[in-house]
Design a protein around this motif. Sequence first.
Motif, short mmCIF file in Angstrom:
data_model
loop_
_atom_site.label_atom_id
_atom_site.label_comp_id
_atom_site.label_asym_id
_atom_site.label_seq_id
_atom_site.Cartn_x
_atom_site.Cartn_y
_atom_site.Cartn_z
N ASN A 65 -9.92 18.25 11.79
CA ASN A 65 -9.41 19.08 12.89
C ASN A 65 -8.39 20.10 12.39
O ASN A 65 -8.40 21.25 12.83
N MET A 69 -8.79 24.12 12.78
CA MET A 69 -7.77 24.95 13.44
C MET A 69 -7.25 26.03 12.50
O MET A 69 -7.03 27.17 12.91
N ARG A 73 -7.84 29.68 13.83
CA ARG A 73 -6.68 30.41 14.35
C ARG A 73 -6.03 31.35 13.35
O ARG A 73 -5.48 32.37 13.75
#
Length: 150
Positions: A65, A69, A73
């Motif tokens: 995860n 991310m 991002r």
Amino acid sequence: MSALGIYCADCGTECERITGREAGAREPDLIDAQVWACTVCPEAWAPCAEDGTPVGLPAGAQTRNARAMLREREVERLVGEALRDVPNGRTIAEERVAAFLAHALRLPASEAAIDLLNLEWCRHAWRVLYGASYAEVTKHAQTYRPRKAA
């Protein structure tokens, strides 16, 4: 059956190739596919490429995860900045961001790929990329570009 040099990003244990179902993968396309999995960490795995090598280092859900991310991002934000000026420049933008990250982390480019980072390195990478702009990435690329052999 274990391959030399494939270790869990979370605990460092040597990994083995098993089915996604055995590793705890929940994605429908991975359940019956081969994955590289840690024998110690529950649900620590990485997809298996067609040639049998892992796609990144096997890691648990938290590390996977964090990698997602970071890519979503921060890396995509920087690549998006580049694409505003050069719409078909994705490849070079990704290469420049990867080189910028490797230099900032003081890792060889081959070890700084996001799919190879553990949770701690993902946090370092986040701090590096969070405040960066694509202008800084470009400046880095111009400063540290490889020299041609004479």
